[in-house]
Design an enzyme around this catalytic site. Sequence first.
Site, PDB file in Angstrom:
ATOM      1  N   GLY A  40       0.699  -4.933   0.933  1.00 44.20           N
ATOM      2  CA  GLY A  40      -0.481  -4.993   0.075  1.00 44.20           C
ATOM      3  C   GLY A  40      -0.210  -5.633  -1.281  1.00 44.20           C
TER       4      GLY A  40
ATOM      5  N   GLU B 218      -0.576  -9.197  -0.608  1.00 42.04           N
ATOM      6  CA  GLU B 218      -2.007  -9.429  -0.354  1.00 42.04           C
ATOM      7  C   GLU B 218      -2.814  -9.385  -1.650  1.00 42.04           C
ATOM      8  OE1 GLU B 218      -1.796  -6.265   2.572  1.00 42.04           O
ATOM      9  OE2 GLU B 218      -2.729  -7.586   4.033  1.00 42.04           O
TER      10      GLU B 218
ATOM     11  N   GLU C 174       4.711  -4.940   7.146  1.00 44.51           N
ATOM     12  CA  GLU C 174       3.970  -3.843   7.792  1.00 44.51           C
ATOM     13  C   GLU C 174       4.414  -3.620   9.233  1.00 44.51           C
ATOM     14  OE1 GLU C 174       2.629  -6.279   5.970  1.00 44.51           O
ATOM     15  OE2 GLU C 174       1.027  -5.495   4.689  1.00 44.51           O
TER      16      GLU C 174
ATOM     17  N   ALA D 277       0.865  -1.179   0.000  1.00 40.21           N
ATOM     18  CA  ALA D 277       0.000   0.000   0.000  1.00 40.21           C
ATOM     19  C   ALA D 277       0.900   1.227   0.000  1.00 40.21           C
ATOM     20  CB  ALA D 277      -0.879  -0.007   1.245  1.00 40.21           C
TER      21      ALA D 277
END
Length: 257
Positions: A108, A111, A131, A65
Amino acid sequence: MAYETILVETRGKVGLVTLNRPEALNALNSQLIGELNTALDGFEKDAGIGAIVITGSQKAFAAGADIKEMQNLSYPETYLEDFITNWDRVASRRKPIIAAVAGFALGGGCELAMMCDIIIAADTAKFGQPEIKLGVMPGAGGTQRLTRIIGKAKAMELCLTGRMMGAEEAERSGLVARIVPAADLLDDALKTAATIADMSLPIVMMTKESVNRAYETTLSEGIRFERRLFHAMFATGDQKEGMAAFVDKRKADFKNR
Ligand code: CAA
């Protein structure tokens, strides 16, 4: 639609999305996720598309992200906009999606790859959930999907230390279907997608739905679900065509009905 953060093409019956923010190693910001969802909406509606490939660059599938977009968000902002929830639309697509991963698939990015149905990895691929080093944890399914896919011990280690794992370890752990040389990655993924797209689309979609049900239910309910879909397939012309083609020793010509 004019896309700014992704490239969208069709290759025969395959829809191809290339994540395209090279200046940020394809970090996933809200614009990119919005454009990705729009592109996938288009492929889902297009009767000529039978499978989809999502890829990035040789350096990065996606490095997570977008940290710069996220860093100043407040708790009420994340809660009110239900931050990240629209990413999950990738996982609820009905047509099969292959993630072709070279370089970094972190946070992300890992993911997003796990929301796809098959991950094909270049030998350069590096997967991880770093993260924890940013003072947060995975927020797009990492603690859940990674744990179901590779098991608690390794998922816990990756999520708690932020360590990256290479392509070989990822294949050994069951995260990726296959490793290919980086130079062959896109061709290989497109070929695999084309093979799937040549099958009967409703049968492909039911098969995807049935495999995914294994993650959501008990074994006996899953088997019952599979059996019912299997029976329903005998109501399709494509079952008749597929079996007739085998008996006639010819290639099946599926009509998606
Ligand atoms: N968000 C925003 N920008 C990012 C980014 C990210 N996730 N990852 C890389 N970039 C940017 C860098 O800031 C840099 O931009 P500038 O040139 O403007 O400084 C550019 O991409 C190139 O990155 P590096 O110079 O860091 O490249 P490198 O080769 O030295 O390192 C890397 C590569 C190890 C992947 C490193 O960039 C990195 O650690 N990135 C962050 C990985 C990460 O923590 N991901 C998790 C994000 S949080 C998340 O994903 C939450 C969730 O669950 C949804």
